[in-house]
Motif scaffolding. Structure first.
Motif, mmCIF file in Angstrom:
data_model
loop_
_atom_site.group_PDB
_atom_site.id
_atom_site.type_symbol
_atom_site.label_atom_id
_atom_site.label_comp_id
_atom_site.label_asym_id
_atom_site.label_seq_id
_atom_site.Cartn_x
_atom_site.Cartn_y
_atom_site.Cartn_z
ATOM 1 N N ARG A 87 -0.657 5.076 -1.890
ATOM 2 C CA ARG A 87 -2.035 5.274 -2.355
ATOM 3 C C ARG A 87 -2.891 5.771 -1.196
ATOM 4 N N VAL A 135 -1.322 7.671 -6.253
ATOM 5 C CA VAL A 135 -2.737 7.334 -6.417
ATOM 6 C C VAL A 135 -3.482 8.032 -5.283
ATOM 7 N N ASP A 190 -7.127 6.704 -0.445
ATOM 8 C CA ASP A 190 -8.523 6.790 -0.857
ATOM 9 C C ASP A 190 -9.299 7.498 0.245
#
Length: 776
Positions: A638, A701, A640
């Protein structure tokens, strides 16, 4: 309503408008140089490359080459009427063809000119060259051991009392990190086509980020003036810095052949030869000595950035300079001394690559942050926060520029919250306590990246805007399009300035015949510079149209207002096309050359002081990984990202740049490994041996957001910020997360100190080292 009347987007600027060539890219109709119709009689050139890393040339026999089918001739240094040099530096140390000596495996020695590319390529293998081998230097450590010969002048940045700060620090650490290089691996390789004209004239179609430099080099090689050389660039299939200087040689060879035989000539190497003979991202070894206190606050830094420059200077001086400019990343050092060592090696001369040394500078900074965190048993994010630049104090860089626009605290705090960093880190630590094979890691790293060319004179741009009688517009400027969306952004600026739709704008190829003395499209400055230059041209034309409208309609200029689609004069609306038609009939000039130079910047390299950057762009990323400790294989689970682009000119383009920059950075730091054998030959010279990220490597993600609240405090075009390079360094969080996963094997008691690229092999070696540490 026909297609010319249909609006594409009325709110043109600051909207997510598609790339102007997007449909052409998808359908395969975008024209690149190899798609262009060749003039009748076009010749083809191919380079003959050296097969030694360092050797004297004893003899050369081209008889078999000249006798090969389809061969027209052979070019060597003796056939050059001007300078045998394509170096962008003042040292003139990069010959087109080697003379007397070769200095790296893959150095061009000659070129074959033939009727077909295949004939030229085959004939190039028939040359007989005898060499007398010399000792050769492979990398940074070997260069340092051999005495550390430099290819260009080093730089030192210093502020504060370094020795005193180190001596007084309660804690101190020393270490080193090896940071690997990277091949540009553009989709379209190096290519050029030269078409001879009358007298001295020659037109060059070149895949280059710097048309004016190609113009300069070709003129110098042919011994003619710049005005005889016209360089055209419609688009490139990727550049990433690899076409800032590296296209010079190919354009020069094509031009030499074209003028010698008075026929058009094209040159395009195979991928293998392209990778062998063209420069790459510089690899570094950073040696550091850092003093800090019990809270993790850094008190003093002393570091040397050793650089594998290659055999010539190319851009190694400015690249190693920018590494030092970013040795602080987002951190304030009370006392600091950083020095560069651009070292001579018998490898291809390294060159510009996205970030231009900044990523290597930041990687060094993040390494000693990580070392401090593991030494104190703390979350590295806490150490980062403890050392962030302040907003009204502790805000002076190692090069003595005051950081006036610091938003790193807000960016990091917002990302920390939105990514649920703290809870995820706690969960990962708990997971690692019970998982015996798979270990996880997470890291949050910041980016502060300076925007401007450090060579101050490059911070200028020109544009040429023509408005025609029907209200349609021709747009030319000095920036080049390599897929990054520069053309559409500048077109949006022009459409917004005139209040017309995007389909009114015809984007013209970049040409030295339209806009002279252009700067390279590099340093993330393309939109900043060319957008402002185009806006300046528009404002000149608008001022003339305003005066014309007031006179024609017998109104005060204050009663004339630009609106979407035209102008209101009192209560009357005049469409843009009608206004332009009447302006022509009244002999109003509807063409203007715009110009822009970046204000406020200055830099004194001799003293290491100045204000080299107009502003800073900020960002932060959180990466989470899973590592198989038995094999070293890992997944990036993931990511971000929160990134600052100011007030985005085109959010769709900017988000794409952030995503692409991160993935390319991840490739540099994890999989893209350059390997030379014991003879000095690059062995990773094709997709079969060099691993760039694939679609399957994109994190499942992947959350990317713009800091929409950010507005550039400087009056840039639309108050935007540059986006090309800063996102690249967000990928450092992947390395730090892998480090945490590896360190968990020894209960986080030992700094992982992984060199890059962090391949599965390096992860596995790191795990084994941690196991030994855990056993005591």
């Amino acid at each position: 309503m026909n297609k010319h009347e249909a609006p594409i987007n009325l709110a043109v600027l600051h909207t997510g408008t598609r790339h102007d060539s997007g449909p052409k890219h998808v359908t395969g109709t975008a024209e690149y140089i190899d798609d262009m119709i060749e003039p009748v009689g076009t010749m083809h050139a191919y380079l003959g490359l050296s097969t030694r890393a360092h050797a004297e040339i004893v003899s050369m026999d081209f008889s078999a080459v000249r006798a090969a089918p389809g061969v027209i001739g052979v070019l060597t240094a003796e056939d050059i009427p001007g300078e045998n040099d394509v170096s962008p530096s003042h040292k003139h140390d990069e010959p087109i063809f080697a003379v007397g000596k070769v200095q790296f495996w893959g150095q061009p020695v000659f070129a074959v000119i033939a009727e077909t590319r295949d004939a030229a390529r085959r004939a190039a293998q028939l040359a007989k060259i005898d060499y007398a081998d010399l000792d050769w230097i492979a990398d940074v450590r070997a260069a340092q051991a051999a005495g550390g010969r430099l290819v260009t002048e080093p730089l030192k940045l210093e502020r504060g009392q370094v020795e005193a700060g180190l001596a007084a620090a309660p804690r101190r650490l020393q270490g080193a990190i090896a940071i690997g290089g990277q091949d540009h691996f553009y989709l379209e390789g190096q290519i050029a086509m030269a078409v001879p004209g009358e007298d001295e004239d020659v037109v060059i179609h070149s895949s280059t980020q710097h048309p004016s430099e190609v113009q300069l080099m070709v003129a110098a090689v042919l011994g003619i003036r710049h005005n005889a050389v016209t360089v055209n660039v419609r688009r490139m299939g990727g550049g990433f810095g690899g076409k800032e200087t590296q296209g010079n040689l190919f354009a020069a060879v094509a031009a030499l052949a074209a003028k010698k035989w008075n026929r058009a000539c094209k040159i395009r190497p195979d991928r293998d030869d392209d990778m062998q003979s063209t420069g790459k991202r510089h690899d570094f070894v950073v040696d550091y000595d850092v003093g800090y206190d019990e809270s993790g606050k850094i008190l003093a830094v002393d570091a040397v950035y050793g650089t594998r420059a290659g055999f010539s200077s190319d851009l190694s001086g400015p690249v190693s300079d920018r590494a030092l400019f970013h040795a602080d990343n987002a951190y304030f050092y009370p006392a600091v001394r950083v020095r560069s060592e651009p070292l001579y090696t018998n490898t291809v001369s390294n060159t510009a690559f996205r970030g231009f040394g900044g990523p290597q500078g930041m990687m060094g900074a993040e390494r000693w942050i990580e070392d401090i965190a593991y030494a104190l048993g703390k979350d590295p994010l806490d150490i980062r926060k403890a050392n962030f630049y302040g907003t009204d104090k502790d805000n002076v860089t190692p090069y003595h520029q005051v950081v006036e626009d610091n938003i790193v605290h807000r960016v990091v705090d917002e990302l920390e919250a939105s990514s649920d960093y703290q809870a995820r880190r706690k969960a990962i630590i708990d997971f690692n306590k019970t998982s015996t094979v798979v270990k996880k890691g997470i890291a949050l790293t910041p980016v502060k990246f300076g925007i401007s060319f450090t060579a101050t004179w490059y911070n200028q741009a020109g544009a040429l805007v023509h408005v025609y009688k029907d209200g349609s517009i021709h747009l030319s400027h000095g920036g080049t399009e390599m897929g990054q969306g520069l053309y559409i952004k500048v077109a949006q600026v022009v459409a917004d300035a005139f209040g017309v739709n995007l389909d009114n704008i015809k984007i013209m190829p970049t040409s030295t015949g339209k806009v002279p003395n252009t700067s390279a499209t590099a340093a993330s400055s393309g939109s900043d510079l060319n957008g402002m230059a185009a806006w300046d041209a528009c404002e000149q034309i608008k001022a003339r149209l305003l005066a014309h409208a007031a006179k024609l309609y017998q109104a005060e200029e204050s009663d004339c207002h630009w609106v979407q689609g035209g102008m209101t004069i009192g209560r009357e609306f005049v469409p843009f096309a009608e206004l332009c038609a009447s302006a022509y009939l009244n002999r109003v000039q509807l063409s203007a050359a715009g110009f822009y130079k970046t204000p406020k910047i200055h830099w004194d390299r001799a003293t290491g002081k100045g204000h080299p950057f107009y502003y800073f762009a900020y960002g932060a990323s959180v990466s989470e990984v899973s590592v198989d400790t038995l094999t070293g294989e890992y997944n990036v689970d993931r990511v971000d990202i929160l990134h600052d682009v100011g007030k985005s000119l085109n959010p769709a383009i900017d988000i794409g740049q952030i995503e692409g920059g991160f993935i390319q950075g991840m490739g540099w730091l994890t999989s893209e490994e350059l390997v030379w054998d014991d003879k000095g030959q690059l062995r990773t010279h094709a997709p079969s041996t060099y691993k760039i990220p694939l679609a399957s490597d994109v994190p499942p993600v992947f959350n990317v957001k713009l800091a929409e609240w950010s507005v550039n405090r400087e009056p840039t075009i639309g108050r935007s910020k540059a986006v090309g390079e800063p996102p690249f360094m967000l990928a450092i969080s992947v390395v730090e997360a892998l480090g945490m996963a590896v360190a968990s094997v020894a209960d986080y008691r030992v700094a992982p100190r992984l060199d890059t690229p962090v391949t599965p092999e390096r992860v596995l070696m790191g795990v084994e080292r941690m196991k030994r540490e855990a056993r005591g």
